[in-house]
Design a protein around this motif. Structure first.
Motif, PDB file in Angstrom:
ATOM      1  N   LEU A  72       1.888   4.961  12.586  1.00  0.00           N
ATOM      2  CA  LEU A  72       2.123   4.922  11.135  1.00  0.00           C
ATOM      3  C   LEU A  72       2.269   6.342  10.594  1.00  0.00           C
ATOM      4  O   LEU A  72       1.543   7.249  11.011  1.00  0.00           O
ATOM      5  CB  LEU A  72       0.916   4.272  10.432  1.00  0.00           C
ATOM      6  CG  LEU A  72       0.862   2.760  10.330  1.00  0.00           C
ATOM      7  CD1 LEU A  72      -0.484   2.338   9.752  1.00  0.00           C
ATOM      8  CD2 LEU A  72       1.987   2.225   9.464  1.00  0.00           C
ATOM      9  N   GLN A  73       3.220   6.496   9.658  1.00  0.00           N
ATOM     10  CA  GLN A  73       3.336   7.776   8.951  1.00  0.00           C
ATOM     11  C   GLN A  73       3.377   7.484   7.465  1.00  0.00           C
ATOM     12  O   GLN A  73       4.101   6.579   7.024  1.00  0.00           O
ATOM     13  CB  GLN A  73       4.631   8.482   9.322  1.00  0.00           C
ATOM     14  CG  GLN A  73       4.676   9.017  10.727  1.00  0.00           C
ATOM     15  CD  GLN A  73       6.117   9.173  11.151  1.00  0.00           C
ATOM     16  OE1 GLN A  73       6.791   8.190  11.433  1.00  0.00           O
ATOM     17  NE2 GLN A  73       6.592  10.400  11.153  1.00  0.00           N
ATOM     18  N   PHE A  74       2.594   8.232   6.703  1.00  0.00           N
ATOM     19  CA  PHE A  74       2.582   8.037   5.250  1.00  0.00           C
ATOM     20  C   PHE A  74       3.135   9.254   4.533  1.00  0.00           C
ATOM     21  O   PHE A  74       2.910  10.394   4.955  1.00  0.00           O
ATOM     22  CB  PHE A  74       1.151   7.784   4.763  1.00  0.00           C
ATOM     23  CG  PHE A  74       0.548   6.524   5.301  1.00  0.00           C
ATOM     24  CD1 PHE A  74       0.992   5.282   4.854  1.00  0.00           C
ATOM     25  CD2 PHE A  74      -0.450   6.571   6.263  1.00  0.00           C
ATOM     26  CE1 PHE A  74       0.442   4.110   5.359  1.00  0.00           C
ATOM     27  CE2 PHE A  74      -1.008   5.402   6.775  1.00  0.00           C
ATOM     28  CZ  PHE A  74      -0.563   4.169   6.322  1.00  0.00           C
ATOM     29  N   GLY A  75       3.847   8.994   3.454  1.00  0.00           N
ATOM     30  CA  GLY A  75       4.302  10.064   2.572  1.00  0.00           C
ATOM     31  C   GLY A  75       3.827   9.760   1.163  1.00  0.00           C
ATOM     32  O   GLY A  75       3.993   8.638   0.677  1.00  0.00           O
ATOM     33  N   ASP A 110       5.658  15.015 -10.441  1.00  0.00           N
ATOM     34  CA  ASP A 110       6.380  16.188  -9.932  1.00  0.00           C
ATOM     35  C   ASP A 110       7.886  16.085 -10.173  1.00  0.00           C
ATOM     36  O   ASP A 110       8.599  17.081 -10.059  1.00  0.00           O
ATOM     37  CB  ASP A 110       6.152  16.357  -8.423  1.00  0.00           C
ATOM     38  CG  ASP A 110       4.703  16.703  -8.096  1.00  0.00           C
ATOM     39  OD1 ASP A 110       3.980  17.133  -9.013  1.00  0.00           O
ATOM     40  OD2 ASP A 110       4.316  16.527  -6.924  1.00  0.00           O
ATOM     41  N   TYR A 111       8.372  14.889 -10.458  1.00  0.00           N
ATOM     42  CA  TYR A 111       9.817  14.678 -10.615  1.00  0.00           C
ATOM     43  C   TYR A 111      10.228  14.566 -12.073  1.00  0.00           C
ATOM     44  O   TYR A 111      11.398  14.325 -12.379  1.00  0.00           O
ATOM     45  CB  TYR A 111      10.259  13.445  -9.808  1.00  0.00           C
ATOM     46  CG  TYR A 111      10.076  13.708  -8.340  1.00  0.00           C
ATOM     47  CD1 TYR A 111      11.096  14.270  -7.580  1.00  0.00           C
ATOM     48  CD2 TYR A 111       8.842  13.489  -7.727  1.00  0.00           C
ATOM     49  CE1 TYR A 111      10.906  14.578  -6.245  1.00  0.00           C
ATOM     50  CE2 TYR A 111       8.638  13.799  -6.389  1.00  0.00           C
ATOM     51  CZ  TYR A 111       9.676  14.344  -5.662  1.00  0.00           C
ATOM     52  OH  TYR A 111       9.485  14.668  -4.352  1.00  0.00           O
ATOM     53  N   SER A 112       9.267  14.736 -12.978  1.00  0.00           N
ATOM     54  CA  SER A 112       9.594  14.675 -14.400  1.00  0.00           C
ATOM     55  C   SER A 112      10.412  15.902 -14.803  1.00  0.00           C
ATOM     56  O   SER A 112      10.023  17.037 -14.514  1.00  0.00           O
ATOM     57  CB  SER A 112       8.305  14.602 -15.224  1.00  0.00           C
ATOM     58  OG  SER A 112       8.617  14.729 -16.586  1.00  0.00           O
ATOM     59  N   ALA A 113      11.518  15.652 -15.466  1.00  0.00           N
ATOM     60  CA  ALA A 113      12.388  16.752 -15.913  1.00  0.00           C
ATOM     61  C   ALA A 113      11.885  17.336 -17.232  1.00  0.00           C
ATOM     62  O   ALA A 113      12.365  18.374 -17.694  1.00  0.00           O
ATOM     63  CB  ALA A 113      13.820  16.245 -16.067  1.00  0.00           C
ATOM     64  N   ASP A 143      15.152   8.905  -5.465  1.00  0.00           N
ATOM     65  CA  ASP A 143      16.295   9.624  -4.873  1.00  0.00           C
ATOM     66  C   ASP A 143      15.814  10.621  -3.832  1.00  0.00           C
ATOM     67  O   ASP A 143      16.422  10.760  -2.765  1.00  0.00           O
ATOM     68  CB  ASP A 143      17.098  10.354  -5.957  1.00  0.00           C
ATOM     69  CG  ASP A 143      17.913   9.390  -6.828  1.00  0.00           C
ATOM     70  OD1 ASP A 143      18.032   8.199  -6.430  1.00  0.00           O
ATOM     71  OD2 ASP A 143      18.398   9.808  -7.892  1.00  0.00           O
ATOM     72  N   ALA A 144      14.715  11.307  -4.141  1.00  0.00           N
ATOM     73  CA  ALA A 144      14.171  12.301  -3.200  1.00  0.00           C
ATOM     74  C   ALA A 144      13.704  11.624  -1.913  1.00  0.00           C
ATOM     75  O   ALA A 144      13.955  12.119  -0.806  1.00  0.00           O
ATOM     76  CB  ALA A 144      13.005  13.053  -3.850  1.00  0.00           C
ATOM     77  N   VAL A 145      13.055  10.466  -2.039  1.00  0.00           N
ATOM     78  CA  VAL A 145      12.600   9.721  -0.863  1.00  0.00           C
ATOM     79  C   VAL A 145      13.804   9.275  -0.037  1.00  0.00           C
ATOM     80  O   VAL A 145      13.830   9.434   1.189  1.00  0.00           O
ATOM     81  CB  VAL A 145      11.754   8.494  -1.281  1.00  0.00           C
ATOM     82  CG1 VAL A 145      11.478   7.588  -0.098  1.00  0.00           C
ATOM     83  CG2 VAL A 145      10.445   8.943  -1.918  1.00  0.00           C
ATOM     84  N   ARG A 146      14.828   8.755  -0.707  1.00  0.00           N
ATOM     85  CA  ARG A 146      16.015   8.258   0.010  1.00  0.00           C
ATOM     86  C   ARG A 146      16.757   9.399   0.695  1.00  0.00           C
ATOM     87  O   ARG A 146      17.287   9.227   1.798  1.00  0.00           O
ATOM     88  CB  ARG A 146      16.954   7.529  -0.958  1.00  0.00           C
ATOM     89  CG  ARG A 146      16.387   6.209  -1.459  1.00  0.00           C
ATOM     90  CD  ARG A 146      17.511   5.312  -1.964  1.00  0.00           C
ATOM     91  NE  ARG A 146      16.975   4.114  -2.605  1.00  0.00           N
ATOM     92  CZ  ARG A 146      16.832   3.975  -3.921  1.00  0.00           C
ATOM     93  NH1 ARG A 146      17.204   4.948  -4.751  1.00  0.00           N
ATOM     94  NH2 ARG A 146      16.336   2.862  -4.425  1.00  0.00           N
TER      95      ARG A 146
END
Ligand code: 4H3
Length: 245
Positions: A31-34, A40-43, A72-75
């Motif tokens: 298993l790997q978790f992120g 952190d993604y708020s503009a 989007d960052a995850v993808r």
């Protein structure tokens, strides 16, 4: 399996994911978790993630922009197409069957809401809404942890020597039989004789029968759906708790 979690409170996950069985599964490379902090993604210069609901009403609503950008960052980091799940009381209830199916996925993304809810347009980015039960919590973080734990148990190697998830409650549709460990007698309470007998066939029979009895008593709804053998039915009929004279 890789599981990425989108949350405003990543710190909630560290203990649960890094201890015990899930911690060991990570060390074993199963298993790997992120953890992604949506903030952190708020503009927005104040790193805002929520706003007042259009049309009025109670509480705050999570905004589209930080969640879309975080997804989007995850993808962008993933080779394939991850399966995106939103934890919500309005989703389908998580079942052992669905958990087992999800355990076959290569990459899950779990989106955790907070506040009153999310802007409905975020649902265009979600493949599936799941609920862990008919109650409302302050956030989707605890349900995400429940989902992770439940799914992980079905991934080969995660339970290791503890046994397979297949053997346990709900998998054959019955609850577990009672268990005992040493000593054979404690404060006058004895372990059932058959378990000390070493007679494997009798022990298996006893376990099955105990499962049948405990399921009938506590969860008759499960018993009605379970796959019962002729011998199971005969045993239950002969031990009907005195309902038949
Ligand atoms: C999931 C999420 C219960 C469950 C949740 C469940 C807060 C989702 C807010 C968060 C929304 C309320 N509560 N039963 N709560 O799995 O963002 O809908």
């Amino acid at each position: 399996m890789r599981i990425d979690i989108l949350t405003l409170f990543p710190g909630m996950f560290t203990g649960v994911l890094n201890e015990s069985i899930l911690g060991r599964a990570q060390e074993a490379g199963i298993l790997q978790f992120g953890l992604f902090n949506i903030r952190d993604y708020s503009a927005n210069k104040h790193h805002c993630t929520d706003d007042y609901p259009f049309g009025g009403g109670n509480g705050m609503v999570m905004m589209c922009q930080p969640v879309f950008d975080c997804l989007d960052a995850v993808r962008a980091q993933s080779a394939g197409r991850p399966h995106v799940i939103f934890l919500s009381p309005r989703g389908k209830t998580l079942t052992p069957l669905r958990a087992r199916q999800l355990s076959q996925e290569e990459h899950l993304v779990l989106l955790c809401g907070h506040y009153e809810g999310l802007d409905e347009r975020i649902m265009t980015q979600v493949d599936e809404e799941l609920s862990i039960g008919d109650y409302v919590l302050t956030g989707g973080e605890l349900p995400a942890m429940v989902l992770i734990d439940c799914v992980a148990r079905f991934i080969p190697g995660v339970l290791g020597s503890i046994g397979s998830a297949e053997e346990e409650s709900f998998n054959d549709g019955l609850l577990e039989y009672p268990q005992y460990t040493r000593p054979a007698e404690f404060r006058g309470m004895k372990v059932p004789e058959v378990l000390l007998s070493g007679h494997h066939a009798n022990i298996q029979k006893w376990k099955r029968e105990q499962s049948l009895l405990v399921t009938r008593e506590r969860r008759p709804d499960l018993l009605a759906k379970a796959a019962l053998t002729k011998a199971d039915r005969a045993f239950l009929a002969a031990h009907d708790g005195g309902k038949t004279p």
